[in-house]
Scaffold this active site. Sequence first.
Site, mmCIF file in Angstrom:
data_model
loop_
_atom_site.group_PDB
_atom_site.id
_atom_site.type_symbol
_atom_site.label_atom_id
_atom_site.label_comp_id
_atom_site.label_asym_id
_atom_site.label_seq_id
_atom_site.Cartn_x
_atom_site.Cartn_y
_atom_site.Cartn_z
ATOM 1 C CB SER A 22 15.600 2.851 12.656
ATOM 2 O OG SER A 22 14.468 3.145 11.874
ATOM 3 C CE LYS A 71 9.824 1.459 3.733
ATOM 4 N NZ LYS A 71 8.839 2.349 4.305
ATOM 5 C CG ASP A 107 6.143 1.762 6.922
ATOM 6 O OD1 ASP A 107 6.753 2.148 7.928
ATOM 7 O OD2 ASP A 107 6.684 1.615 5.813
ATOM 8 N N GLY A 133 1.584 7.377 -3.819
ATOM 9 C CA GLY A 133 2.860 6.660 -3.830
ATOM 10 C C GLY A 133 2.827 5.498 -2.834
ATOM 11 N N GLY A 134 4.018 5.065 -2.425
ATOM 12 C CA GLY A 134 4.119 3.917 -1.527
ATOM 13 C C GLY A 134 3.394 4.132 -0.201
ATOM 14 C CB ALA A 135 3.475 6.882 2.261
ATOM 15 C CG ASN A 155 -1.002 11.214 -6.991
ATOM 16 O OD1 ASN A 155 -0.356 11.762 -6.084
ATOM 17 N ND2 ASN A 155 -0.417 10.506 -7.938
ATOM 18 C CB THR A 157 0.555 11.241 -11.696
ATOM 19 O OG1 THR A 157 1.690 12.101 -11.526
ATOM 20 C CG2 THR A 157 0.641 10.533 -13.020
HETATM 21 P P1 NAP Z 1 6.581 8.306 -3.113
HETATM 22 O O1 NAP Z 1 6.220 6.877 -3.343
HETATM 23 O O2 NAP Z 1 7.737 8.879 -3.842
HETATM 24 O O3 NAP Z 1 5.274 9.188 -3.456
HETATM 25 C C1 NAP Z 1 5.338 10.598 -3.470
HETATM 26 C C2 NAP Z 1 3.942 11.188 -3.606
HETATM 27 O O4 NAP Z 1 4.083 12.617 -3.537
HETATM 28 C C3 NAP Z 1 3.258 10.871 -4.939
HETATM 29 O O5 NAP Z 1 1.875 10.810 -4.754
HETATM 30 C C4 NAP Z 1 3.637 12.104 -5.777
HETATM 31 O O6 NAP Z 1 2.715 12.387 -6.818
HETATM 32 C C5 NAP Z 1 3.540 13.194 -4.742
HETATM 33 N N1 NAP Z 1 4.346 14.332 -5.173
HETATM 34 C C6 NAP Z 1 5.703 14.413 -5.237
HETATM 35 N N2 NAP Z 1 6.068 15.638 -5.691
HETATM 36 C C7 NAP Z 1 4.924 16.323 -5.944
HETATM 37 C C8 NAP Z 1 4.651 17.647 -6.389
HETATM 38 N N3 NAP Z 1 5.624 18.502 -6.709
HETATM 39 N N4 NAP Z 1 3.350 18.025 -6.483
HETATM 40 C C9 NAP Z 1 2.345 17.180 -6.173
HETATM 41 N N5 NAP Z 1 2.545 15.923 -5.708
HETATM 42 C C10 NAP Z 1 3.817 15.498 -5.601
HETATM 43 O O7 NAP Z 1 6.866 8.596 -1.583
HETATM 44 P P2 NAP Z 1 6.254 7.798 -0.322
HETATM 45 O O8 NAP Z 1 7.154 6.673 0.031
HETATM 46 O O9 NAP Z 1 4.836 7.516 -0.614
HETATM 47 O O10 NAP Z 1 6.403 8.884 0.853
HETATM 48 C C11 NAP Z 1 5.566 10.035 0.921
HETATM 49 C C12 NAP Z 1 5.839 10.799 2.217
HETATM 50 O O11 NAP Z 1 5.444 10.028 3.334
HETATM 51 C C13 NAP Z 1 7.321 11.127 2.402
HETATM 52 O O12 NAP Z 1 7.459 12.489 2.713
HETATM 53 C C14 NAP Z 1 7.745 10.293 3.583
HETATM 54 O O13 NAP Z 1 8.693 10.996 4.367
HETATM 55 C C15 NAP Z 1 6.436 10.095 4.348
HETATM 56 N N6 NAP Z 1 6.463 8.828 5.111
HETATM 57 C C16 NAP Z 1 6.430 8.901 6.459
HETATM 58 C C17 NAP Z 1 6.470 7.730 7.221
HETATM 59 C C18 NAP Z 1 6.437 7.807 8.748
HETATM 60 O O14 NAP Z 1 6.854 6.840 9.405
HETATM 61 N N7 NAP Z 1 5.948 8.863 9.307
HETATM 62 C C19 NAP Z 1 6.548 6.482 6.591
HETATM 63 C C20 NAP Z 1 6.559 6.448 5.193
HETATM 64 C C21 NAP Z 1 6.530 7.633 4.457
HETATM 65 P P3 NAP Z 1 2.931 11.779 -8.303
HETATM 66 O O15 NAP Z 1 2.375 10.379 -8.252
HETATM 67 O O16 NAP Z 1 2.156 12.686 -9.173
HETATM 68 O O17 NAP Z 1 4.411 11.791 -8.583
#
Ligand code: NAP
Length: 456
Positions: A22, A71, A107, A133-135, A155, A157
């Site tokens: 950032s 957030k 976002d 998840g959050g994204a 997903n 879960t």
């Molecule tokens: P989060 O809330 O922790 O959610 C993670 C997600 O990944 C959940 O759906 C989780 O499933 C799944 N997951 C994690 N480990 C897994 C595994 N071993 N097998 C299957 N599914 C798995 O994270 P988030 O904030 O949503 O972020 C997700 C991604 O988006 C990150 O990599 C982040 O870098 C990217 N992102 C990018 C931007 C950008 O500006 N480009 C902005 C935001 C986020 P479960 O529910 O089953 O745990």
Amino acid sequence: MNITGRTRLIGLCGDPVEHTLSPLIHNTLSSILNIDAVYVPFHTTKFGLENAVRGAYELNILGLNMTVPHKSHVMDYLCDIDKAALEIGAVNTLVRTDNGYKGYNTDMPGLLREVKSYGIELNNKDIIILGAGGAAKSVAYMCMQESASNIFILNRTLSKATELADYLNDLFGRKCISAMTLEDYKKLDKKKYIVFQSTSIGLHPNDNNAVIMEDDFYGLVDIGIDLIYNPFETAFMKKCHTAGAKAYNGLKMLLYQGIIAYELWNDISISEDIADIVYEKLLKATRNNIILTGFMGCGKTTVGKYISDKYGYTFVDTDELIEKRAGMSISSIFETHGEDYFRQLENDILTELTDKLSNAVISTGGGLPLRDDNKELLCRLGRVIYLDVEAAEVIKRLSGDTTRPLLKGENPDKKIMELINYRKPIYESVADISIQVSGVSVVDIAREIVDGLSKA
Ligand code: NAP
């Protein structure tokens, strides 16, 4: 950067915060737009967040970004929250008002701006979202807001996917989101979907992982958008490409969420031309490619292989790729098809690498930077290092080497001197760093490159 009595402070609260891009986005914008503001990271714990937000307001800080894990918690300390941010349940941008900070989520509109930049429309489309998840919540909200037809949230879960689907179906008063497990893709109608990859699977260093590995799934993909941008081409994207689908990463989402935040803080509108300049900087910073250029015999291959072994990069040699592609040696390509043909092959290979490669050391052919369009591609691909070698050293190293087509014929030593004098300013014009390599060991050259890059 000239700090004055009027300089405004903007910052990012997160834990951790050290690897953020950032500051690069916002300080580049301030510099281009001549706005007297500085953006810095603030390592802020969950327990210190309330004091941090209140203190920032007292210190007249213009605005803040919030990242993991703040957030949603930060919403307790704001005077107002934008409707979409409230409904998504996540605030990543705090904008100063007379009564405190107002929270926004940039976002979601950032991703929408990315999607639109590719000419993709979501209305009436069938969408698959991987992750809950959050994204994924921002992605699903965006798809609902843009009137997608059917949205399938897959997903690991199932309960989390169900909770998200129920929430958004209720909120928008339309029952178009269905929750499924990852394996349930087999139950989907066999047609094409826009697919958002919003799990954390595939993030560097786990470059070869995708949340769904089966090739069958990728037959359903029309366009794949991975929110991850490191590596530049994720395993999910590679699988989309192999299946004949288009695929994009999340770097433009990162860019646009920053641009929209900056617009809110400064009450301005930022043009696409300026967004492009910032994007170029992000490309360079995220791709982490090291490109070695310089005259034949300067040591690009030896130094490149050494750096890749010692520092864990993939090694790529453009000449080797060309020989493999053409099925003949470079000398034979010159003899059979001529130099122009070879230069075009170089340009083709470079274009392909530019679309895909990250975390690599790339040794380039000595004449590659001669074409103007190659210079641009090199700058986009990563940071360019010029290995500056003296003619006498090249003459010594290449004596008896008959594989160099440009040195065939009479008086190769004179030709080496002429070519080096002609090319040196071209190499310098494209380089981020120039290193004198005559008489220097490979270990010392590699160390100088790595040290130079960490300071650049
Ligand atoms: P989060 O809330 O922790 O959610 C993670 C997600 O990944 C959940 O759906 C989780 O499933 C799944 N997951 C994690 N480990 C897994 C595994 N071993 N097998 C299957 N599914 C798995 O994270 P988030 O904030 O949503 O972020 C997700 C991604 O988006 C990150 O990599 C982040 O870098 C990217 N992102 C990018 C931007 C950008 O500006 N480009 C902005 C935001 C986020 P479960 O529910 O089953 O745990």
